[in-house]
Design an enzyme around this catalytic site. Structure first.
Site, PDB file in Angstrom:
ATOM      1  N   LYS A   1       0.828  -1.088  -0.023  1.00 28.39           N
ATOM      2  CA  LYS A   1       0.136  -0.030   0.001  1.00 28.39           C
ATOM      3  C   LYS A   1       0.825   1.164   0.173  1.00 28.39           C
ATOM      4  CE  LYS A   1      -3.182  -2.431   3.030  1.00 28.39           C
ATOM      5  NZ  LYS A   1      -2.323  -3.702   3.339  1.00 28.39           N
TER       6      LYS A   1
ATOM      7  N   LEU B   1     -11.541  -8.200  -2.602  1.00 32.79           N
ATOM      8  CA  LEU B   1     -12.863  -7.645  -2.776  1.00 32.79           C
ATOM      9  C   LEU B   1     -12.751  -6.847  -3.956  1.00 32.79           C
ATOM     10  CD1 LEU B   1     -14.285  -7.026   0.631  1.00 32.79           C
ATOM     11  CD2 LEU B   1     -14.958  -8.940  -0.916  1.00 32.79           C
TER      12      LEU B   1
ATOM     13  N   ASP C   1      -2.498   1.339   8.742  1.00 28.96           N
ATOM     14  CA  ASP C   1      -2.968   0.700   7.480  1.00 28.96           C
ATOM     15  C   ASP C   1      -4.326   1.053   6.960  1.00 28.96           C
ATOM     16  OD1 ASP C   1      -2.440  -1.794   5.834  1.00 28.96           O
ATOM     17  OD2 ASP C   1      -4.141  -2.428   6.839  1.00 28.96           O
TER      18      ASP C   1
ATOM     19  N   LYS D   1      -5.221   2.984   3.333  1.00 26.55           N
ATOM     20  CA  LYS D   1      -6.586   2.406   2.481  1.00 26.55           C
ATOM     21  C   LYS D   1      -7.570   3.861   2.303  1.00 26.55           C
ATOM     22  CE  LYS D   1      -6.184  -2.245   4.311  1.00 26.55           C
ATOM     23  NZ  LYS D   1      -6.816  -3.395   5.201  1.00 26.55           N
TER      24      LYS D   1
END
Length: 818
Positions: free
Chosen positions: A580, A614, A679, A683
């Site tokens: 990420k 997803l 984290d 996102k």
């Protein structure tokens, strides 16, 4: 009458000579009429050139070179049991003459082209007599024929032009006089009308055979070599090249002109003039059908092209200037100037505006060509009507050849799409009105890549190769490798995508295999045979491989690796990352990566950064691209925290659940990345950017979940120990939630471009209340989805679902490059 020609590799050893002699004997005794042309033994011509260069350079080593050659021929005579044959004395006399000739070269320090032709003639003048003598020992009426007696040329030493009128009379006369014999002919060499030895150029033995076939009206010409015919491409570069069963004379001439080594270009014309079919056969696989070259273009099959080949070390010379427009004669002067300097033009292209003419020539002639052209147009250059000759060097010329291209639309489109998708820039293009050949000039460093991807695009259209370079083989990366191995056959059979993992790496080891790692034993390859990991070296090797359809996969959380993303994209390698860091970096860095991907026509994909497997980002991107406007996003996007809070109860400690989540692979390596909100912060930044908000990391407001002392612990072990000291704090949170019949959720929100992260107690009327296990849920409120939001929900953590998400991106990239 059949004319057979055997190349140097076919007569490279006594065993090979014996084998082909048995083949000749069997066919001759079955009643087939034939004459056979032979090259020098394998490597001999090169050794003769070496000895001449050594002698001309006053290097006494030439004596050793010649002695070695002489010994080789004598050993061949001995192994063929010809030691008592007169051919031994003939060969000894030849080497005596050759030694004296080279001594003269050594003394005068010069080997003229005339002298070189005479020196090189000894290759065939030694091989053919030996083979003729061996055939005689098999009770065949073989007779050695020195082609200098029947093939007459001018005095253009090195590549003499054949005098067909004189040659035809001599060949017809000789073969009429020796009709009952098997003529064993020297290839490559000839003589002028005065008897001086000449040569027909490298590969001239094919030409010798074609000349004889033409004049004798042969029913077939067979060229015997060391491969199974003409291949679809160079097998040394394109490993899956295969034999072309049939092609036309025109196709064969185009392929040979542009680098196909199996057949010498001038060979085809004499056969074509008499419609003599040419078979290319393999001495080491004589039962294989080989390639048939004839005047009929094959019509069967689905192939759009016949072959793809390349010529290296090409330069492009451009003559340009406003003075050329509407002024005739520039092209003629350009071509005649180069012809006068014996410089061959490989390709020509001209702009319709007549403003420029571009030609391709062999790189060895570039300086000579530039000097000649600048001198020829000196007045125009001084008068500024044209510019000095422009030179682009270090190029290769790739030719796509096929008779069927003119009747099949889309060949050019497929060609340039394949090149463009892999970052190969076309410098110049040429195509004749016959549509038999499309020639393109590209950078030489891209030659291997271009040949492979074009070959795959046209000849292996059912299966497209993807070349994967994977960093990170822990829980996610290792699972991904297992998934690829399990699905490989299905992908080939159903999706026609062949995924090859070219390189593997972890923090300590890296392993490369250009043909693809055997995934059944990838751990052994990496840990037992891998090199020490150095990411700079890893990227260097990946770039140097320059493979078509390359994909870099990052299954790490390493900050350092993302520093190399720009270089990877600049080298036309797509990226699919579960890391990420890059997509949540300062906005300009993030935007720069997207711009690089767009500029270099590759993909930068990071779907698994939010929601693991997803379809969160792809759904959001689809909304934005279709014109919808995102007004609000609410999201539970930490699978690890979902697992913890879904399983948290007064009977379990917070630490127990963290350890369980870590063991299952739900958390980052350091659980504080999840528990600190960092984290989740990454996102929500990524979600915001995909939604169209250029948010910066420092603009995200985070409500801390952990006490400061936990965050400041020096190590992971210290952090886990510190949790014990705050168990009452966490217990009070869960007790309060239970009292209010609520559940704890760490929620990230984006409202009007502002991002926040906070711990919330949600009741049963919230969509987040019923989340289970590691479920993530992202709720999109948009102009289209106001009253009833669009919801994406499912497992948001775990190696299998994250690896599956990366796997899906590989397939997506496969569909893109295909």
């Amino acid at each position: 009458m059949k004319v057979l020609k055997f190349g140097g590799s076919s007569v490279g050893t006594p065993k090979r000579i014996a084998a082909l002699s048995r083949l000749i004997a069997e066919r001759y005794k079955s009643g087939q009429q034939m004459t056979v042309v032979f090259s020098a033994f394998q490597g001999v011509t090169d050794a003769l050139i070496q000895s001449a260069n050594e002698a001309a350079s006053a290097d006494i080593q030439y004596e050793t070179t010649i002695d070695t050659l002489e010994q080789r021929h004598l050993e061949t005579i001995q192994e063929l049991d010809l030691s008592q044959n007169a051919v031994r004395d003939e060969v000894l006399e030849n080497f005596n003459v050759l030694s004296n000739l080279l001594k003269g070269v050594y003394l005068v320090r010069e080997a003229s082209v005339r002298t070189m032709d005479y020196i090189l003639s000894f290759g065939e003048r030694n091989s053919a007599p030996i083979i003729a003598a061996y055939l005689q020992s098999l009770d065949l009426p073989a007779q050695y024929l020195d082609a200098r007696n029947i093939v007459k040329t001018n005095k253009e030493f090195g590549k003499a032009k054949v005098n067909f009128a004189k040659t035809e009379k001599l060949i017809r006369s000789h073969y009429q006089e020796h009709a009952d014999t098997l003529q064993i002919v020297t290839g490559f060499i000839a003589a002028d009308v005065g008897g001086l030895t000449t040569t027909l150029g490298r590969g001239g033995s094919d030409y010798t055979a074609a000349i004889i076939a033409n004049i004798l009206d042969a029913e077939v010409l067979e060229i015997w070599t060391d491969v199974d015919g003409v291949l679809t491409s160079n097998p040394r570069i394109v490993k899956n090249a295969y034999t072309i069963e049939a092609l036309s004379y025109d196709e064969a001439m185009e392929l040979s002109h542009f680098g196909a080594k199996v057949i010498y270009p001038p060979t085809i014309q004499p056969a074509l003039n008499k419609s003599i079919p040419i078979y290319i056969k393999n001495t080491f696989n004589p039962d294989f059908v080989g390639t048939l070259i004839s005047n009929k273009a094959p019509t069967e099959g689905k192939r759009k092209i016949t072959g793809v080949t390349a010529v290296s070390n090409i330069v492009l010379l451009t003559l340009e200037g406003s003075g050329m427009m509407g002024s005739p004669g520039f092209a003629a002067r350009m071509f005649s100037t180069l012809a006068n300097h014996k410089i061959n033009i490989v390709m020509i292209t001209q702009a319709s505006s007549e403003h420029s003419i571009c030609i391709a020539v062999d790189g060895h002639h570039s300086k000579k060509a530039i000097k000649a052209l600048n001198e020829a147009f000196v007045k125009e250059i001084e008068g500024q009507l044209i510019k000095p000759i422009k030179c682009e060097d270090d190029l290769s010329l790739v030719a796509v050849v096929g008779e069927k291209m003119k009747s099949v639309p889309g060949v050019s489109g497929s060609l340039f799409k394949a090149l463009g998708n892999n970052g190969i820039n076309v410098v110049a293009i040429a195509q004749g009105s016959s549509e038999l050949n499309i020639s393109i000039a590209i950078k030489r460093k891209d030659e291997h890549k271009a040949l492979n991807l074009i070959h795959d695009a046209f000849f292996l259209s059912d299966n497209k190769k993807l070349n994967v370079f994977l960093v990170g083989v822990g829980l996610i990366g290792g699972t991904l490798l297992n998934q690829i191995a399990e699905q490989k056959e299905r992908l080939i059979n159903e999706k026609h995508i062949d995924i090859r993992v070219i390189a593997l790496a972890n923090s300590t080891k890296m392993f490369f295999e250009e043909e693809g790692v055997d995934l059944t034993g990838w751990k052994s390859h990496l840990f037992d045979h891998g090199d020490n990991m150095d990411f700079t070296n890893f990227v260097d090797r990946m770039v140097d491989y320059n493979l078509a359809n390359s994909i870099f996969i990052d299954c790490t959380a390493n900050h350092h690796i993302t520093d190399f993303y720009p270089r990877i994209l600049e080298n036309n390698i797509s990226i699919a990352t579960a890391n990420k860091v890059a997509a949540s970096a300062p906005y300009q860095e993030y935007k720069s990566l997207h711009n690089l991907a767009l500029h270099h026509n590759v993909q930068f994909l990071y779907e698994t950064n939010v929601g693991a497997g997803l379809p969160v980002l792809s759904t959001l991107d689809g909304l934005v691209r279709s014109g919808d406007r995102v007004e609000r996003i609410d999201a539970v996007i930490s699978g690890s925290l979902s697992f913890i809070f879904n399983n948290y109860s007064p009977e379990k400690s917070f630490k127990e659940l963290i350890l369980a989540a870590r063991e299952k692979g739900y958390t980052e390596p350091d659980p504080r990345d999840d528990l600190s909100g960092q984290d989740i912060k990454r996102k929500i930044i990524i979600l915001s950017r995909v939604a169209g908000y250029p948010i910066e990391p420092e603009e995200v407001t985070i409500e801390a979940l952990l006490p400061q002392s936990c965050m400041e612990a020096e190590s992971i072990d210290d952090f886990l120990e510190e949790l014990d000291h705050h168990d009452d704090y966490f217990k009070s949170l869960i007790d309060t939630a239970h009292t209010q019949n609520a559940k704890l959720r760490y929620v990230a929100s984006l409202v009007d471009g502002k991002a926040t992260i906070s711990l919330e107690m949600v009741t049963s009327d919230s969509p987040f209340y019923h989340l289970d296990s590691t479920d993530n849920m992202v709720v999109f409120y948009t102009e289209r989805y106001k009253e009833r939001p669009l919801v994406v929900q499912g497992p948001g953590a775990g190696a299998h679902v994250t690896a599956a998400g990366v796997f899906a991106e590989i397939i997506q990239l496969g569909n893109y490059v295909v």
